[in-house]
Design an enzyme around this catalytic site. Structure first.
Site, PDB file in Angstrom:
ATOM      1  N   HIS A   8     -17.578  -1.873   3.275  1.00  0.00           N
ATOM      2  CA  HIS A   8     -16.243  -2.020   3.871  1.00  0.00           C
ATOM      3  C   HIS A   8     -16.275  -2.896   5.115  1.00  0.00           C
ATOM      4  O   HIS A   8     -17.076  -2.694   6.021  1.00  0.00           O
ATOM      5  CB  HIS A   8     -15.686  -0.642   4.246  1.00  0.00           C
ATOM      6  CG  HIS A   8     -14.336  -0.699   4.905  1.00  0.00           C
ATOM      7  ND1 HIS A   8     -13.181  -0.977   4.215  1.00  0.00           N
ATOM      8  CD2 HIS A   8     -13.961  -0.535   6.193  1.00  0.00           C
ATOM      9  CE1 HIS A   8     -12.149  -0.975   5.040  1.00  0.00           C
ATOM     10  NE2 HIS A   8     -12.595  -0.711   6.251  1.00  0.00           N
TER      11      HIS A   8
ATOM     12  N   TYR B  80       0.877  -1.174   0.000  1.00  0.00           N
ATOM     13  CA  TYR B  80       0.000   0.000   0.000  1.00  0.00           C
ATOM     14  C   TYR B  80       0.914   1.224   0.000  1.00  0.00           C
ATOM     15  O   TYR B  80       1.682   1.425   0.933  1.00  0.00           O
ATOM     16  CB  TYR B  80      -0.923  -0.003   1.216  1.00  0.00           C
ATOM     17  CG  TYR B  80      -2.065  -0.986   1.100  1.00  0.00           C
ATOM     18  CD1 TYR B  80      -3.313  -0.568   0.630  1.00  0.00           C
ATOM     19  CD2 TYR B  80      -1.903  -2.316   1.439  1.00  0.00           C
ATOM     20  CE1 TYR B  80      -4.369  -1.460   0.507  1.00  0.00           C
ATOM     21  CE2 TYR B  80      -2.941  -3.221   1.315  1.00  0.00           C
ATOM     22  CZ  TYR B  80      -4.175  -2.788   0.848  1.00  0.00           C
ATOM     23  OH  TYR B  80      -5.212  -3.675   0.721  1.00  0.00           O
TER      24      TYR B  80
ATOM     25  N   HIS C 220      -3.954  -2.655  -8.242  1.00  0.00           N
ATOM     26  CA  HIS C 220      -5.166  -3.375  -7.838  1.00  0.00           C
ATOM     27  C   HIS C 220      -6.310  -2.417  -7.524  1.00  0.00           C
ATOM     28  O   HIS C 220      -7.411  -2.576  -8.024  1.00  0.00           O
ATOM     29  CB  HIS C 220      -4.856  -4.235  -6.612  1.00  0.00           C
ATOM     30  CG  HIS C 220      -5.975  -5.143  -6.218  1.00  0.00           C
ATOM     31  ND1 HIS C 220      -6.962  -4.764  -5.325  1.00  0.00           N
ATOM     32  CD2 HIS C 220      -6.273  -6.408  -6.601  1.00  0.00           C
ATOM     33  CE1 HIS C 220      -7.806  -5.768  -5.174  1.00  0.00           C
ATOM     34  NE2 HIS C 220      -7.429  -6.771  -5.924  1.00  0.00           N
TER      35      HIS C 220
END
Length: 618
Positions: free
Chosen positions: A413, A231, A263
């Site tokens: 989420h 990340y 991604h």
């Protein structure tokens, strides 16, 4: 899997069987002719507007379109390096077991295409009902194009039901010739999975204004780390004195050659309470990352692999810039590099389209679901445990305008244990509409999704968000919180007109949870320390998770009163009493849609479609 079909009362006559056999033979012959006819015809890009690389090297590229009138998906699979065939299909979580597959294979001389399924051991079987319908194949300089069609619902119990939300696509490459479909060993295949949203909403694109400008928030030519998952965080800032604008659209900017590595990406706006934020360009989990960057959490844009441009409704835009708005933005890119490429440089990011001509409404983002608190927990070794968060009628009655709001997009989420997320609108005790649902949800594939139809929410309505978790690989309880091994249950809904209500979430009343711990102490040999200095997570960790303790916790979450967080953007609750609130009473629930299936014919032996693909490479 779909429901099994009912069996017919009688078998077809011999004459009918012969006619059916002749029919399928003619279809197979027609398809072979069609294959030859398609050798020189190139499908247009506009025919397949959605595209995603299947494998990290980009050797397999899937394009598709969705026909809602036909209730079908049309696929175009580009195979850049065809060897002896491949498997392509869908399964619940991306497994090769219990999968629904289209298979192309060669015995070294002839090639075949067929619809197949795999059992719990991964053994392949030809499906008696051939629902992957081959439309054609053609060779081109870039590789082999394979075109086929699949209905959303086939009424075949061995087939995957294509529905809204995430679909786990799987692929496997055949390196050697095989004598038959049954001889394929899926455990020996070079394969993988890709997650996409197949059923894209059919939404008309709003007209864009003439004064529209663009701004690219992109990584500054970074070297992608040679590890599987990274990340990456990069800080950007708006010009000094940047006035209020409306974001009306955004789209991805992906560096050529890195399509299989990038991604997903998100752009966050930082909190306006800080005058400045430090510059940073590096891994998001680095110890060198300044702590203040954790205050950059307001989502401006989010994109995931396979998604196209995101458009706001023509009457609304997302405000940024101007007084009370931070100039600082954080770009976060998830690089997925399973082949551990070294030295790849990347300048990917998101392109924002914005206008100074403000639209009638500011768009807002509201959080629904559960508060980030350890009082909501999931026992270990659970295959399916649900938690529910509420936005109650009391909160919407107080905080929403009389004309209501319109939800047009949603981002679901959870953290790593999340498997399913559903938000339902309830009115007067009756479930009225699904706002968003992902029954094959993956925490590794999160994007803002435009809804197929706008959802109107009025004062007094309830928004109920339920998350399903799997903790079979965990030995202790999973509590709610911000850590990646803790859990969340959130739906970020995008709506207009913007209101002061930014967060409408709940959690179980802490007093009732304390009673649960006391009850566990009374009925178990091992005592749980109820001392004030022992945290709620520690109390959960010390519970012996027998059937009684699991069932009582599940029951507690189903009846205990809740603590409501009906919050303004300042994180202050609206005036009122929000503790020990009763759970919403639902008297009528929505029915799960059931496919309409005709009586099933007697299963017939299925034959693959022969293909003339020439000599395949050894």
């Amino acid at each position: 899997m779909q429901n099994s079909r009912s069996k017919p009362c009688s078998c077809p006559s011999l004459k009918l069987r012969e006619v059916a056999s002749m029919y399928f033979t003619m279809v197979a012959a027609f398809l072979v002719i069609l294959v030859v006819a398609l050798q020189g015809s190139a499908p247009r890009k506009s025919d397949f507007p959605y595209k995603v690389p299947l494998d990290p090297q980009g050797l397999l590229e899937l394009s598709w379109n969705v026909s809602y009138p036909e209730q079908a998906v049309h696929f175009q699979l580009l195979i850049r390096d065809l060897r002896f065939g491949l498997l392509f299909g869908m399964s619940d979580r991306g497994e090769f077991e219990n999968a629904d597959l289209a298979v192309l294979w060669s015995d070294g001389h002839s090639s075949y295409f067929g619809d197949a399924w795999s059992d719990a051991k991964g053994q392949l079987h030809m499906d008696s009902q051939q629902d992957y319908q081959l439309l054609g194949a053609r060779r081109a300089p870039e590789g082999l194009y394979l075109l086929f069609r699949r209905a959303f619902s086939t009424c075949d119990p061995k087939d995957y039901l294509i529905e809204d939300g995430t679909v786990h696509l799987i692929y496997g490459i055949l390196e050697k010739p095989v004598r038959s479909l049954q001889a394929i060993n899926v455990s020996a295949l070079h394969g993988g999975l890709q997650r996409v949203q197949l059923l894209k909403p059919n939404i008309s694109i709003p007209e864009l204004p003439s004064d529209m400008k663009t701004m690219e928030i992109t990584a500054p030519d970074v070297v992608i780390p040679s590890q599987e998952t990274t990340y990456w965080c990069y800080m950007a800032e708006l010009p000094e004195g940047f006035p209020k604008h409306h974001i009306i659209m955004y789209e991805p900017v992906v560096t050529a050659g890195n399509e299989a590595l990038v991604h997903h990406m998100e752009v966050f706006q930082c909190a306006a309470q800080f005058d400045s934020f430090p510059h940073y360009n590096g891994p998001c989990d680095s110890k060198m990352k300044p702590d203040r960057l954790n205050y950059c959490r307001h989502v401006l844009a989010a994109w995931a692999m396979g998604a196209q441009a995101f458009y706001y409704p023509e009457e609304a835009g997302l405000a940024f810039g101007g007084p009370g708005s931070s100039r600082y933005l954080r770009l976060e890119i998830h690089y997925h590099n399973p082949l551990v490429f070294k030295g790849r440089r990347d300048s990917s990011g998101i392109r924002l389209y914005y206008t100074a001509t403000l639209r009638p409404y500011d768009a807002g983002i509201m959080e629904l679901g559960l508060v980030y608190t350890p009082v909501m927990a999931i026992p270990p070794a659970e295959d399916s445990f649900t938690l529910t968060g509420y936005c109650t009628d009391k909160c919407t009655q107080l905080a929403l305008p009389a004309a209501g709001i319109r939800i047009f997009a949603s981002q679901l989420h959870t953290h790593l244990a999340g498997r399913k997320v559903v938000t339902v609108l309830s009115r007067d005790g009756r479930e009225r509409q699904v706002v968003n649902a992902d029954r094959h949800y993956s925490p590794h594939f999160q994007e803002i999704r435009m809804l197929k139809e706008v959802v109107a929410v009025f004062p007094g309505d309830e928004l109920i968000t339920t998350c399903t978790y799997n903790t079979e690989d965990r030995s202790r309880a999973t509590v709610g919180g911000f850590g990646i091994l803790e859990e969340m249950c959130v739906n970020y809904v995008h709506y207009y007109p913007q209101t002061q209500l930014e967060l409408c979430k709940s959690a179980v009343d802490p007093g009732f949870l304390h009673r649960y711990f006391n009850l566990v102490n009374r009925f178990n040999d091992e005592e749980i320390c109820m001392c004030p200095q022992v945290s709620v997570p520690q109390q959960f960790y010390s519970i012996p998770w027998n059937t009684f303790n699991r069932d009582v916790l599940k029951s507690l979450y189903g009846f205990a009163p809740i603590s409501m967080h009906c919050n303004k953007s300042s994180a202050v609750r609206f005036p009122g009493e929000w503790e020990k609130q009763p759970l919403p009473s639902i008297t009528e629930r929505l029915r799960e849609p059931v496919p309409r299936c005709p009586p099933a014919p007697e299963p017939q032996p299925a034959a693959p479609v022969p293909l003339n693909l020439g000599q395949l490479r050894r």
